[in-house]
Design an enzyme around this catalytic site. Structure first.
Site, PDB file in Angstrom:
ATOM      1  N   ASP A  69       0.868  -1.165   0.000  1.00  9.52           N
ATOM      2  CA  ASP A  69       0.000   0.000   0.000  1.00  9.52           C
ATOM      3  C   ASP A  69       0.913   1.226   0.000  1.00  9.52           C
ATOM      4  O   ASP A  69       2.108   1.135   0.296  1.00  9.52           O
ATOM      5  CB  ASP A  69      -0.976  -0.005   1.194  1.00  9.52           C
ATOM      6  CG  ASP A  69      -2.191   0.877   0.895  1.00  9.52           C
ATOM      7  OD1 ASP A  69      -2.103   1.746  -0.001  1.00  9.52           O
ATOM      8  OD2 ASP A  69      -3.245   0.699   1.552  1.00  9.52           O
TER       9      ASP A  69
HETATM   10  C1  BGC Z   1      -5.052   3.170  -0.219  1.00  3.77           C
HETATM   11  C2  BGC Z   1      -5.061   2.154  -1.332  1.00  3.77           C
HETATM   12  C3  BGC Z   1      -4.886   2.853  -2.656  1.00  3.77           C
HETATM   13  C4  BGC Z   1      -3.579   3.622  -2.622  1.00  3.77           C
HETATM   14  C5  BGC Z   1      -3.262   4.345  -3.910  1.00  3.77           C
HETATM   15  C6  BGC Z   1      -3.865   4.124  -0.293  1.00  3.77           C
HETATM   16  O1  BGC Z   1      -4.087   5.230   0.507  1.00  3.77           O
HETATM   17  O2  BGC Z   1      -5.076   2.528   1.025  1.00  3.77           O
HETATM   18  O3  BGC Z   1      -6.259   1.421  -1.310  1.00  3.77           O
HETATM   19  O4  BGC Z   1      -4.933   1.940  -3.695  1.00  3.77           O
HETATM   20  O5  BGC Z   1      -3.647   4.588  -1.599  1.00  3.77           O
HETATM   21  O6  BGC Z   1      -4.070   5.469  -4.061  1.00  3.77           O
END
Ligand code: BGC
Length: 710
Positions: free
Chosen positions: A237
């Site tokens: 993540d």
């Molecule tokens: C989220 C993810 C997301 C990623 C990219 C993170 O803050 O938890 O689900 O895909 O950002 O935007």
């Protein structure tokens, strides 16, 4: 090419890479892309959010929208809505739209679907997730993944694992026992990755039993690679990696983050130094490169392979968005067949509630997107009734504006405090304003000239949002009192709620005759709702989660912990949602699997058959009502409460070794014309010894019981 050939070719290619080149491939070189290796024709891997559609473009290294107005897309119903359809084919078809659009926008990986278990109604990201039940989640999400990947695009199921709260999400340590992980929190990942073939998976922010998920030996090495034999790509993540050596040695393949100091990422220069100094073996980096190259081969990205081009905003995509939205709407209550309303008789209609006119698609965190359009309920109803009807609208409550923030994108700041500090404080409306909106709406509702009064409220993305959890289960903005007053003035007012998670209804539910629930339903949500309210569409959605009467009835809150900052203990164990309610005799407001129809289905008979090592339920059902409709038939393993109690006694604490009295074992959906009898056959999980198989319309509404083997 089969798996071995792909790996062989990837290894050959990886052998030609320098350490610098391999390092470039395994970390973000832009906010949504890795680095490529031009010399060898290896492109960067380009990613985008998210579950409801392809997110808008940002500048490569700043959280500033590109602003080119070339990124408006089809906005699909959220994952909870898809779950409410209980329809695998439709989930696959919807996934296929997302895949086509992702490819159409030039993406290689789409960061979806979100498949974490809906453990508490308060989790801010619940709308991005499917269900409280692992089997339902796994079945629908795996179908969705298959759809996405028809388009030479990889799905990225997220967030692995036990990412069930937003509070302190970067650091919180989730304490959950092995059995519970195996029965509740891991199965849907197994289904998507192993059975559904998802080519990538996103590691979660949180810690699990002490280890950060993105560098966890237990999750990534022991479970994912060794037990499941998964050879796809693990992506972190954004900002979830904390230790260079641990990540370097782990089974994580790509580190992504939210900052633009790309060469400072753990798996960039720091890892290169660690490899050079002999602190991390270079073959760890080789493995990551090999897996990324294998992914690229599977996506036809290398060596001039022919690759599907996809497209976005194809009219057929909008049709699928409508179909899914339509099947997801759940009719919770319909006393005296108040619904459907007659469009012909509705000459004057009053709509009350901010959600009648609210556009949701641009909000919610990384699931935000720029919808080509989004039809609000107000617009959908006006479109359905046409110009001979007069539709009045009153907000009834003030859903607040957001205070101006410092102009920085929330995601840019998301690592700063571990919480969405950027979440602008809500502006409270003044007491006078609230009172004025309230009394205007209530007195209008009492006007007998209105042929129908429809309340359309619920939650919005100030509440259902990444980075924050809700603090209680109540409807915000004083809606409870308002609904109660509207119903007092107008007992046949229809209550419609939109949201991503259950809300408390006890203040007014007894007085309401008709209640409709919809999750965030995408660009065609207003059309689907209008079609349902006015009977052009017969609702067939079923709740994919328990609607508790109060928060205290939710096992995560009663027996476990939620939203604590350092550590949360999942004390309820496997007793999540209906597993707890059914076993311990707690009445829900609306049970798991519940959803009414405008017609009636009679369950005539059912059989349990075993064939070629698989098990099936075969049910005979008749549509005994007056209109065509669809029914989701559910099969549950049923255990006598006595057994559960005995197990509970033996274990001493009533939970650890005991078994839930009901567990979803299978489901299928059948469409029938009025008077038609049909046979539905669907696969069920093998019924364990000592269990009966209950066949019914919800977890509480079991119509037929089978004893396997008899
Ligand atoms: C989220 C993810 C997301 C990623 C990219 C993170 O803050 O938890 O689900 O895909 O950002 O935007």
């Amino acid at each position: 090419m089969n798996r071995d050939e792909i790996r062989k070719r990837a290894k050959e290619l990886a052998a030609r890479l320098t350490l610098d080149e391999k390092i470039d491939m395994i970390h973000g070189a832009q906010l949504f892309s890795t680095g490529g290796v031009k010399r060898l024709g290896i492109p960067p891997l380009v990613m985008s959010d998210g579950p409801m559609g392809v997110r808008q473009e940002f500048e490569p290294d700043r959280w500033i929208e590109s602003g080119n107005n070339d990124d408006f897309v089809t906005c699909l119903p959220c994952n909870s809505a898809l779950a409410a359809t209980w329809n695998r084919e439709l989930a696959e078809k919807t996934g296929s739209v997302l895949g086509a659009e992702a490819r159409g926008r030039g993406k290689d990986v789409i960061l979806a679907p979100g498949i974490n278990i809906k453990r508490s109604p308060l989790c801010g990201r619940n709308f991005e997730y499917f269900s409280e039940d692992p089997y339902l989640t796994g079945e629908l999400a795996a179908a969705f993944v298959r759809g996405v990947q028809e388009w030479d695009v990889a799905a990225c199921v997220k967030h692995f694992a036990a990412n069930n709260q937003e509070t302190e999400r970067l650091w919180v340590d989730v304490e959950v026992d092995e059995r519970t992980l195996r029965e509740i929190y891991l199965p849907a990942f197994y289904d998507c990755l192993v059975k559904g073939g998802s080519l990538t998976v996103m590691g979660a922010y949180n810690r699990l039993n002490g280890e950060h998920c993105c560098q966890s030996e237990y999750l990534l090495e022991k479970i994912l690679r060794e037990e499941w034999g998964y050879d796809g790509v693990v992506i972190s993540d954004w900002g979830a990696v904390h230790d260079t050596e641990a990540a370097g040695r782990s089974q994580l393949d790509i580190e992504m983050s939210v900052t633009s100091d790309f060469s400072e990422y753990h798996m960039a220069d720091p890892l290169k130094e660690a490899v050079k100094a002999g602190r991390v073996p270079e073959n760890c980096v080789d493995e990551k490169a090999v897996r990324i190259l294998s992914l690229m081969m599977r996506l036809h990205m290398l060596e001039g392979q022919e690759r599907k081009r996809g497209t976005f905003n194809d009219p057929s995509h909008r049709k699928t968005a409508l179909e899914a939205a339509g099947e997801s709407i759940v009719l919770l209550k319909n006393e005296g067949s108040l619904l459907p309303l007659s469009a012909d008789r509705c000459k004057r209609v009053l709509l009350i509630g901010d959600n009648a006119r609210r556009i949701h698609s641009g909000e919610g965190g990384s699931a935000e997107l720029r919808a080509l359009y989004e039809i609000t309920p107000l617009m959908g109803i006006k479109m359905a009734l046409g110009g001979n009807a007069k539709v009045d609208f009153l907000t009834g409550y003030d859903a607040g504006g957001k205070k101006a923030d410092d102009g920085r994108n929330w995601q840019e700041k998301s690592l700063e405090s571990g919480e969405k500090a950027e979440q602008a404080e809500r502006e409270e409306a003044s007491e006078e304003r609230r009172a004025a909106l309230f009394s205007r709406a209530v007195s209008a509702a009492g006007d007998p000239d209105y042929d129908a009064v429809i309340f359309i409220g619920g939650l919005n993305h100030d509440y259902d949002s990444e980075g924050v959890d809700r603090s209680d289960m109540k409807l915000p903005y004083g809606q409870d009192g308002l609904i109660a007053a509207i119903l007092a003035a107008r007992p046949d007012a229809v209550v419609t709620l939109i949201g991503g998670s259950p809300v408390e209804m006890k203040e007014w539910i007894g007085a309401a005759q008709a209640v409709v629930w919809t999750y965030y339903n995408g660009m065609e949500g207003g059309v689907a709702l209008a079609e349902t309210l006015f009977g052009r569409r017969n609702p067939s959605g079923k709740l994919p989660e328990t609607f508790y009467k109060t928060l205290e009835d939710c096992p995560a809150h009663r027996l476990g912990e939620f939203a604590k900052r350092e550590k949360v203990v999942y004390g309820e164990g496997i007793f999540v949602g209906y597993r707890y309610q059914e076993t311990f005799g707690v009445e829900p407001e609306f049970p798991f699997g519940h959803g009414l129809s405008y017609t009636d289905f009679t369950y005539l008979e059912a059989e349990y058959v075993e064939e070629e090592g698989k098990n099936f339920a075969v049910c005979k059902i008749v549509n005994a009502g007056k209109c065509a409709g669809a029914e989701t038939v559910q099969a549950y393993w049923m255990r006598e409460n006595g057994e559960v109690a005995a197990g509970a006694k033996r274990s001493g604490d009533g939970r650890k070794n005991s078994l839930p009295s009901r567990e979803l074992a299978g489901f299928g959906k059948i469409r029938l014309e009025p008077g038609e009898t049909g046979k539905l056959r669907f696969e069920v999980r093998k019924v364990p010894d000592g269990c009966r198989l209950g066949i019914g319309s919800s977890v509480k509404d079991i119509r037929l019981t089978l004893i396997p083997g008899e």
